[in-house]
Structures are given as C-alpha cells and as structure tokens.
Design a protein around this motif. Structure first.
Motif: not given
Length: 248
Positions: A135, A155, A196
C-alpha cells in the motif's frame, strides 16, 4: 486575517480545511491539486488542477492571485511539492505552514521494520514473507518489480503504472477502511507481510491494527525530512490558530 488562502491539497485534512475556510465570509480559498487522481471528489471553495511549473511558477501564481497565506496540506511523502512551496513562499514573502499529520508509533505488540526507502523495503521483503500487501501508492511499484518470486496484492484508487512485479493482483478501492475490512483482506488473500508508507493519521491506520491482530510483520517506509526552516503543525485546528482564526 488573510483574504486569500492557497491550500496545496490531496489529503483528507486539506479537504476538511477547505470546507472550514470556505464557510468564512469574505475569505477566498483555493485548493490546488496535482491532477494525478481523475475523480478527486467535491472540495469546497475554488479548485485548480495541475502543477505550477516548479517553485518559480508557484511564486508567480502567488503574486498574480494575491495569496497572503499558503498551507501545504499535501501527503507527507510529496517531498517535491513541499520543497517547491517552501521556496515559493520564501521568494514572495507569503507566510506558509505545512500541515504535517503526526507519524505512526508502534505499540508493544507490533512487528514493525522501519526502513528509509522503497528500495530498502524491497530488499527486506524476501526474509519476511511470500505474499505481500503493498500500500505504498501506484507510482512506486518499480522498486519491487525485480521480486519475481513474491506475490503482491496492490491496493490503489486508480490503476498503477508499470513497471511492477510480475505476480501482482490489483485491488481498486478508495478508503477509509475499517479494521474488519482490512482483516478480511489480509485473511482472504493469505497475506503474510504488509508494506506501507508512514502516512500517519487515522484514515489509513486500520491496516496496522489488522496486521497487529494477525501478528503479521509490517515494513514501514519512513518519511522524507521537511525542508529547513519550514513551520509544521499537526492538524486543521492548529492551521486555523496559525491563520488567526477560531474553530467554529
């Protein structure tokens, strides 16, 4: 008391700030978006789309539009825009502030690995897992493209740009997401490591809680430093105080 505030936007805080300021009588508010998202959603006040042409172009726009306060509410990783904004503000004498949401902090049960860059994150991944929930944004996948033995679940709000890893599954979705949402995603896709950026804030923190509950390792890419001399505040309320306005 400012009469024209320019917000460099693209975040939830920028949208919130624009709504609060646009409700003030006699105050002109312009939010500038880079234009990387095709459907950014409704934003209060005036909206301009596209770059300025670097620090010099931004400085020219500040003068032409008689901006008397600049709020950089871009993403914490939009280092280029923040650097240009600081230079433009210095060149024009326009007061400027960065809305820099607090970074995430690990808890005692978190299995975090903090790294300085996407490339360092990629180097670490093979030692942590085989199925990766990535992400880090749609523009940074090239750093992971050489990892041909790993499976990535990516995503993004819009389709990512190549190059990207050969085994990549793209999920098009826009947050915010609940902890239940994130737990289900991690479980359904058999994810064993999360990657992330340290975006901070609550809007995207649910995935960290889900990873903690599932005892998954998390690779956190640290933020770029702010330019020297830049004033930073943590939230919309602090921006209003800096502008000399009350929160009402």
């Amino acid at each position: 008391m400012p009469s024209h505030v320019l917000i460099l936007g693209g975040t939830a805080e920028a949208r919130e700030l624009a709504a609060v300021l646009a409700a003030r009588r006699g105050l002109r508010v312009t939010t500038s978006l880079a234009g990387r998202v095709a459907r950014p959603g409704a934003i209060a006040g005036e909206v301009r789309i596209g770059g300025f042409g670097g620090a010099e172009g931004m400085a020219g726009w500040l003068r032409e539009q008689r901006v008397d306060a600049l709020v950089d509410a871009t993403h914490p990783f939009a280092a280029g825009i923040t650097t240009n904004a600081a230079a433009a503000a210095a060149a024009t004498g326009v007061p400027a502030v960065v809305l820099h949401r607090p970074a995430w902090e690990p808890g005692p049960e978190d299995r975090w690995h903090t790294v300085p860059s996407l490339s360092t994150a990629a180097d670490l991944l093979p030692r942590l897992g085989r199925r990766v929930f990535l992400t880090t944004g749609r523009l940074g996948l090239a750093a992971f493209a050489h990892l041909t033995d790993l499976h990535f679940v990516v995503r993004s709000v819009e389709l990512p740009e190549p190059p990207m890893p050969p085994h990549t599954e793209v999920l098009l979705a826009r947050g915010p997401f609940t902890v239940a949402d994130e737990s289900a995603l991690l479980y359904d896709h058999c994810v064993d490591v999360l990657v992330t950026k340290d975006s901070g804030g609550e809007a995207t923190a649910a995935k960290l809680t889900a990873a903690r509950e599932l005892a998954l390792p998390v690779v956190i890419v640290g933020r770029p430093p702010l330019p020297d001399g830049v004033k930073a505040v943590p939230d919309v309320a602090a921006v209003l105080t800096w502008l000399g306005l009350s929160l009402r």
